[in-house]
Design a protein around this motif. Sequence first.
Motif: not given
Length: 146
Positions: A73-79, A82, A84-85, A88
């Motif tokens: 999950i951590r690796k996918q959120l840092d991708n 997506l 996401l950054k 955010r």
Amino acid sequence: MFNDIGPLELVTLIVLAVLVFGPDKLPKVIQDVTRTIRKIREFSESAKSDIREELGPEFKDFEFEDLNPKTFIRKQLDNEDLGLKEIRNGFDLKKEMAEVTDAVHSRDSDASSASSAGSSGGRIDMTKKPETPGPDDRPPFDADAT
């Protein structure tokens, strides 16, 4: 490997090992344990390499640590794919709340000016008041309450 063992616990383990195995047999026991750990590591590495060979070249960047759900999950959120950054960083809660507050206050002033122009001449009471039941009205039946 031993991140949660403190110095006092380590000394206790050493003293316990000396008492159990004795000072004469302790070096041989330590050699046997290190040899066993080395064999287990070699077996694990050979199994990992066999699995990578069987998976083929499309899984060359596959890491077994990614099978841990937290790491995955951590690796996918840092991708970065997506985005996401950007989402955010682009979301400012104070700005959003200020916009909502301004919208509510502008509607409130518009509603009060419109209601003053109407026949009522005052504000509309939006509070919910309980209705008083008539003498012949039965209270509503609640199956869960009985």
